[in-house]
Scaffold this active site. Structure first.
Site, PDB file in Angstrom:
ATOM      1  N   ASP A 104       0.836  -1.198   0.000  1.00  0.00           N
ATOM      2  CA  ASP A 104       0.000   0.000   0.000  1.00  0.00           C
ATOM      3  C   ASP A 104       0.872   1.250   0.000  1.00  0.00           C
ATOM      4  O   ASP A 104       0.635   2.206  -0.748  1.00  0.00           O
ATOM      5  CB  ASP A 104      -0.928  -0.020   1.215  1.00  0.00           C
ATOM      6  CG  ASP A 104      -1.759   1.245   1.334  1.00  0.00           C
ATOM      7  OD1 ASP A 104      -2.683   1.423   0.521  1.00  0.00           O
ATOM      8  OD2 ASP A 104      -1.474   2.069   2.230  1.00  0.00           O
ATOM      9  N   GLU A 176      -1.801  -5.227  -4.047  1.00  0.00           N
ATOM     10  CA  GLU A 176      -0.865  -4.509  -3.182  1.00  0.00           C
ATOM     11  C   GLU A 176       0.228  -5.436  -2.666  1.00  0.00           C
ATOM     12  O   GLU A 176       1.395  -5.035  -2.580  1.00  0.00           O
ATOM     13  CB  GLU A 176      -1.621  -3.867  -2.021  1.00  0.00           C
ATOM     14  CG  GLU A 176      -2.506  -2.701  -2.447  1.00  0.00           C
ATOM     15  CD  GLU A 176      -3.257  -2.091  -1.293  1.00  0.00           C
ATOM     16  OE1 GLU A 176      -3.600  -0.894  -1.382  1.00  0.00           O
ATOM     17  OE2 GLU A 176      -3.523  -2.797  -0.300  1.00  0.00           O
TER      18      GLU A 176
END
Length: 339
Positions: A104, A176
């Site tokens: 992220d 991610e």
């Protein structure tokens, strides 16, 4: 391949000479698997793509992502959902939640850096919106679908039965986690290349969709080209205020005609507002949206010409400095305060 067979029963790495004759259990079907007996993914009659940990999965990761896994255990972790680990606590190894956390942050950095460099005329607020639209779950899930990450995931039986391979949240998390795996293997430049290879088209699409309303300079440039008027030109026609708090009056011309003037605390801010006014004068509907927050409609209270309190620009009032030398008046609606 012998190297892949080692990973069929879990993420535990083996040394170069270990496990060459080892057989294990295929995590999807419970059938014997190993380098001496590779199985088609899902069994003899199932043509589905291999899941992570099954024979052929490393080649599939490389084909889909453009990254050849140097550490299979790392990529196996990225493709292991928590539901699979819950059902196989002794053999599954780690799930992808930690990698998702790292990915992220890496993803945000790569996207932020790219849009900052690619759209130099857009202010912070618009860049933030573009970044948010790019890294939101829906966009990442679609990118994961294009890559085929859903087919590679190791899922628990419950998630599998309820359509987990197509669930946006699971796909976004897997994307991610894959960004993190690429980052840990290839470094920041490798991660950047992967992100732009997979999300570059999305960024351009999202930027173009919002550009007409959110970036008046780009919108005016595109409209001017469309009308055959060439490139808009901007010039500072007046500077006022102290050095630490200047006021710039900027005029924009399109096709040699002055179409708007605006005042701002920076040249860029004034140029943007002048472009917005020019768009309105040319009858471009997308430009009729309100200006930056805090900019009073019509150029400020009583047309004083002072910038709004937040530093945004507004139209230069009628009669301000910078009347075009040729005396040509802007068309109706091109300047705030014109009757």
């Amino acid at each position: 391949m012998a190297r892949e067979g080692r990973w069929a029963d879990g993420p535990e790495p083996a040394g170069p000479d270990e496990g060459e004759g080892r057989s294990g259990t295929n995590p999807a079907g419970g059938l014997p698997a190993g380098p001496d007996r590779p199985l088609p993914a899902g069994g003899e009659s199932d043509p589905r793509p291999p899941r992570a940990g099954e024979p052929g999965w490393l080649q599939r990761v490389a084909a889909l992502t453009g990254v050849v896994p140097a550490d299979p255990a790392l990529f196996l972790e990225a493709l292991t959902h928590a539901s699979y680990r819950a059902e196989h606590p002794d053999t599954a190894g780690a799930d992808n939640e930690r990698l998702e956390f790292l990915g992220d942050a890496v993803l945000n950095l790569c996207v932020t850096d790219h849009i900052f460099r690619s759209y130099p005329e857009r202010p912070e607020g618009e860049l933030s919106k573009l970044r948010a639209a790019t890294v939101r779950a829906e966009t990442l899930a679609e990118a994961a679908r294009r890559l085929g990450l859903g087919e590679l995931l190791r899922l628990g039986r419950g998630e599998e039965a309820t359509g987990g391979r197509q669930r946006p949240s699971i796909l976004a998390d897997a994307f991610e986690a894959m960004v993190a795996a690429v980052y840990l293997q290839e470094g920041l430049e490798g991660a950047r290349a992967f992100v732009l290879r997979t999300l570059g088209d999305d960024i351009r699409r999202l930027a173009a969709r919002s550009g007409a309303c959110d970036d008046p300079k780009t919108a005016l440039q595109e409209l001017s080209r469309r009308l055959g008027l060439g490139e808009p030109s901007y010039r500072v026609i007046d500077t006022a205020g102290p050095e630490h708090d200047p006021r710039y009056t900027v005029e924009v011309r399109v096709g040699g005609r002055p179409l708007g003037q605006a005042v701002g605390r920076s040249k860029k801010v004034a140029e943007r507002e002048a472009a917005r006014i020019a768009l309105a004068g040319l009858g471009e509907p997308a430009a009729t949206s309100a200006g930056p927050a805090g900019a009073p409609e019509g150029g400020g209270a009583g047309g004083s010409g002072a910038p709004a309190p937040d530093g945004s620009a507004h139209a230069a009032p009628k009669g301000s400095h910078g009347t075009p030398p040729d005396g040509a008046a802007p068309p109706d609606g091109a300047r705030a305060g014109k009757a």
